[in-house]
Scaffold this active site. Structure first.
Site, PDB file in Angstrom:
ATOM      1  CB  SER A 175      -6.938 -45.811 -25.849  1.00 20.51           C
ATOM      2  OG  SER A 175      -6.433 -46.734 -26.795  1.00 20.51           O
ATOM      3  CG  ASP A 204      -3.121 -53.803 -24.363  1.00 20.72           C
ATOM      4  OD1 ASP A 204      -2.006 -53.476 -24.843  1.00 20.72           O
ATOM      5  OD2 ASP A 204      -3.980 -52.967 -24.026  1.00 20.72           O
ATOM      6  CG  HIS A 257      -3.405 -49.481 -24.913  1.00 22.44           C
ATOM      7  ND1 HIS A 257      -4.282 -50.527 -24.704  1.00 22.44           N
ATOM      8  CD2 HIS A 257      -4.141 -48.453 -25.398  1.00 22.44           C
ATOM      9  CE1 HIS A 257      -5.504 -50.147 -25.030  1.00 22.44           C
ATOM     10  NE2 HIS A 257      -5.446 -48.895 -25.456  1.00 22.44           N
TER      11      HIS A 257
END
Length: 276
Positions: free
Chosen positions: A34, A250, A253
């Protein structure tokens, strides 16, 4: 007489290919999960194209008017149509700004959020296409024809007609946290890339970025200990530090500023390798 004609035709084909390939068009392959896909907000400063920086579309995107396999001015997102800002953005921008004006930089980005590194292992990738049963993960894999590695390689082969592949960028590891075999898995993928694209490791280094660092409270920061062993398995690998690269809420990221800093660090390392 016939054999001479065949030889002459082959010579012409090789000559045409050599003339069409621009040695000053430097191409970089980007893959991972990601953070490489692009998970940070795209801000106004990120939207202006930089001269000499291109992206080859790895998926069709009606929203951005992009068709797979074509080169465009590199503005985010550089991977999937709905993705956001990634390290490859500021890697390419920095490379274009810090290399001679005669050099053009192009990136091809194929990344899948949440993926195990073995999703890019062409021998066993099908065992990892359903790592997550959620539709979002299935859609990401299907956007690359169900085989992200093959999509990256097929586009890279096409890009080799235009320029020269100079390096491979990896950002992955969150899903493989604490897996001591990760460097071996990466080596399989890297070796396959070199072999499938007829590249030499000495000419095409692998740059692997750390996941969110412990100094930023990284949820998966223990993986960095493993990532930092990669050069012992792959001598042409270089690890890019994520220390002080800011992070989103979070703690997995990078935020926009952190992505920019990490991307510039990839570029700084690559510029050093190239001798700029």
């Amino acid at each position: 007489m016939k054999s001479r004609l065949i030889t002459f035709v082959l010579f012409l084909i090789i000559a045409v290919n050599m003339q069409s390939q621009n040695p000053n068009f430097h191409i970089y392959l980007c893959f991972g999960q990601s953070n490489m896909e692009g998970s940070a907000d795209i801000e106004e400063q990120d939207k202006l194209p930089v001269e000499g920086f291109k992206v080859m579309a790895s998926t069709d995107c009606d929203k951005n008017g992009r068709e797979i396999g074509n080169w465009y001015d590199a503005v985010p997102p550089l991977s999937q149509c709905w993705a956001r800002l990634s390290p490859s953005d500021y890697f390419g921008r920095t490379m274009a700004a810090c290399t001679p004006d005669s050099i053009e930089v192009g990136v091809i980005s194929v990344a899948v959020g949440g993926s195990d590194i073995r999703l890019f292992d062409k021998a066993i990738y099908q065992d990892y296409t359903d790592s997550y049963p959620a539709q979002w993960f299935i859609d990401q894999v299907n956007a690359y024809g169900g085989n992200p590695y093959e999509r990256l390689i097929s586009l890279a082969k096409q890009a080799q007609k235009d320029g020269v592949i100079k390096g491979i960028l990896l950002h992955q590891g969150e899903t493989n946290e604490r897996d001591q075999n990760w460097p071996k898995y990466v080596k399989v993928v890297y070796d396959n890339m070199l072999r499938d694209l007829s590249l030499n490791a000495e000419d095409v280094p692998l740059l692997a970025g750390e996941v969110v660092h412990a100094d930023m409270g990284g949820q998966c920061s223990s993986m960095n200990t493993i990532i930092n062993t990669l050069p012992y398995t792959i001598p042409t690998a270089h690890v890019i530090s994520s220390s002080k690269c800011s992070v989103s809420e979070d703690n997995v990221h990078f935020d926009s500023a952190g992505v920019r800093k990490l991307g510039r660090r990839y570029a700084t390392e690559m510029l050093s390798i190239l001798g700029y």
